[in-house]
Design a protein around this motif. Structure first.
Motif, mmCIF file in Angstrom:
data_model
loop_
_atom_site.group_PDB
_atom_site.id
_atom_site.type_symbol
_atom_site.label_atom_id
_atom_site.label_comp_id
_atom_site.label_asym_id
_atom_site.label_seq_id
_atom_site.Cartn_x
_atom_site.Cartn_y
_atom_site.Cartn_z
ATOM 1 N N ALA A 87 -33.909 17.914 10.718
ATOM 2 C CA ALA A 87 -34.930 18.344 10.384
ATOM 3 C C ALA A 87 -36.196 17.466 11.444
ATOM 4 O O ALA A 87 -37.237 18.401 11.556
ATOM 5 N N ARG A 88 -35.903 16.346 11.744
ATOM 6 C CA ARG A 88 -36.536 15.644 12.624
ATOM 7 C C ARG A 88 -36.788 16.505 13.832
ATOM 8 O O ARG A 88 -37.721 16.653 14.512
ATOM 9 N N VAL A 89 -35.688 16.771 14.483
ATOM 10 C CA VAL A 89 -35.487 17.539 15.607
ATOM 11 C C VAL A 89 -36.247 18.938 15.636
ATOM 12 O O VAL A 89 -36.992 19.222 16.580
ATOM 13 N N ASP A 146 -29.245 20.154 -10.039
ATOM 14 C CA ASP A 146 -28.302 21.187 -9.547
ATOM 15 C C ASP A 146 -28.568 21.426 -8.256
ATOM 16 O O ASP A 146 -29.733 20.934 -7.573
ATOM 17 N N ALA A 147 -27.931 22.569 -7.482
ATOM 18 C CA ALA A 147 -28.423 22.896 -6.154
ATOM 19 C C ALA A 147 -29.971 23.330 -5.973
ATOM 20 O O ALA A 147 -30.588 22.951 -5.049
ATOM 21 N N ALA A 148 -30.286 24.029 -6.898
ATOM 22 C CA ALA A 148 -31.655 24.623 -6.991
ATOM 23 C C ALA A 148 -32.738 23.432 -6.831
ATOM 24 O O ALA A 148 -33.603 23.515 -5.869
ATOM 25 N N SER A 149 -32.491 22.723 -7.960
ATOM 26 C CA SER A 149 -33.524 21.481 -7.753
ATOM 27 C C SER A 149 -33.489 20.297 -6.527
ATOM 28 O O SER A 149 -34.526 19.695 -5.859
ATOM 29 N N ALA A 150 -31.991 20.212 -6.222
ATOM 30 C CA ALA A 150 -31.814 19.609 -4.970
ATOM 31 C C ALA A 150 -32.569 20.189 -3.605
ATOM 32 O O ALA A 150 -32.947 19.473 -2.898
ATOM 33 N N ALA A 151 -32.323 21.397 -3.596
ATOM 34 C CA ALA A 151 -33.063 22.087 -2.507
ATOM 35 C C ALA A 151 -34.516 21.984 -2.503
ATOM 36 O O ALA A 151 -35.223 21.851 -1.295
ATOM 37 N N ASP A 152 -35.050 21.896 -3.641
ATOM 38 C CA ASP A 152 -36.643 21.761 -4.055
ATOM 39 C C ASP A 152 -37.123 20.384 -3.446
ATOM 40 O O ASP A 152 -37.974 20.202 -2.904
ATOM 41 N N ILE A 153 -36.101 19.515 -3.947
ATOM 42 C CA ILE A 153 -36.574 17.941 -3.283
ATOM 43 C C ILE A 153 -36.284 17.991 -1.855
ATOM 44 O O ILE A 153 -37.314 17.438 -1.222
ATOM 45 N N ALA A 154 -35.246 18.548 -1.306
ATOM 46 C CA ALA A 154 -35.351 18.600 0.079
ATOM 47 C C ALA A 154 -36.314 19.288 0.879
ATOM 48 O O ALA A 154 -36.744 18.679 1.892
ATOM 49 N N LEU A 155 -36.713 20.503 0.367
ATOM 50 C CA LEU A 155 -37.860 21.069 0.956
ATOM 51 C C LEU A 155 -39.090 20.429 1.098
ATOM 52 O O LEU A 155 -39.746 20.299 1.937
ATOM 53 N N ALA A 156 -39.359 19.550 0.024
ATOM 54 C CA ALA A 156 -40.573 18.698 -0.054
ATOM 55 C C ALA A 156 -40.402 17.442 0.886
ATOM 56 O O ALA A 156 -41.448 17.051 1.620
ATOM 57 N N LEU A 157 -39.401 16.790 0.700
ATOM 58 C CA LEU A 157 -39.253 15.700 1.550
ATOM 59 C C LEU A 157 -39.000 16.071 3.077
ATOM 60 O O LEU A 157 -39.658 15.260 4.177
ATOM 61 N N LEU A 158 -38.526 17.096 3.561
ATOM 62 C CA LEU A 158 -38.135 17.458 4.936
ATOM 63 C C LEU A 158 -39.104 18.547 5.552
ATOM 64 O O LEU A 158 -38.836 19.252 6.517
ATOM 65 N N GLY A 159 -40.164 18.798 4.668
ATOM 66 C CA GLY A 159 -40.938 19.989 5.054
ATOM 67 C C GLY A 159 -42.106 19.575 6.106
ATOM 68 O O GLY A 159 -42.486 18.331 6.361
#
Length: 191
Positions: A87-89, A146-159
């Motif tokens: 995500a950084r790159v 679950d995968a859906a909420s984990a994806a939401d967390i990643a979307l917020a942190l890595l957005g």
């Protein structure tokens, strides 16, 4: 032309950048820009695709080497660290352009759709990563995610919104953001 657009859009914004400006800065005629892209919106959309990918090759994010390495990483914590690094790159190249698209989305319906498409694409990538993470942990993510909420967390942190706030606005070095993001993912998702 994309190099010129890549300098002008982040500097001047959506409304402050004209096709004439792009043409002048690229050393081409206005007609060349219109012939190549059709519209100013198409220039920005092509620029966005290019800065996210890092090149003009028609290779999907999940088929890129860094994303394949994330998916192939057997250790869950190392996977999350790879996600933050990837995500950084991407964000080092793309965050300024993503901010232009997000800003333009407020007043332009086509830019709003481009922004929503980009959000969906980012979520799709994070969902694939989260599905891999769930498999690697045997389904045992923190707080019954679950995968859906984990994806939401990643979307917020890595957005780009979070990256832009901490790096562009608050002045964090990208390496610090990467460490923080990896730590945040680990604390939020791993038991």
């Amino acid at each position: 032309m994309l190099d010129a657009a890549g300098r002008l859009f982040p500097e001047r914004g959506w409304t402050g950048t004209t096709v004439e400006d792009i043409a002048r800065n690229a050393g081409v005629s206005v007609q060349t820009v219109y012939f190549t892209f059709g519209t100013k919106r198409a220039v920005l959309a092509e620029l966005l695709d290019t800065v996210i990918a890092g090149d003009a090759d028609p290779v999907a994010t999940l088929d890129r080497p860094w994303a394949r390495a994330v998916l192939a990483e057997p250790d869950p914590a190392a996977q999350l660290a790879r996600q933050a690094a990837g995500a950084r790159v991407v964000l080092e190249r793309a965050a300024p352009v993503l901010e232009v698209v997000r800003g333009a989305a407020v007043a332009d319906a086509e830019m709003a759709e481009l922004w929503r498409t980009n959000q969906r694409q980012r979520h799709t990538v994070q969902l694939r990563f989260a599905e891999a993470l769930v498999r690697k942990t045997g389904g045992g993510l923190r707080d019954s995610h679950d995968a859906a909420s984990a994806a939401d967390i990643a979307l917020a942190l890595l957005g780009p919104e979070t990256y832009g706030l901490l790096v562009a606005t608050r002045g964090w070095p990208p390496a610090r953001w990467q460490r923080w993001a990896a730590d945040g993912l680990t604390r939020q998702l791993l038991p």
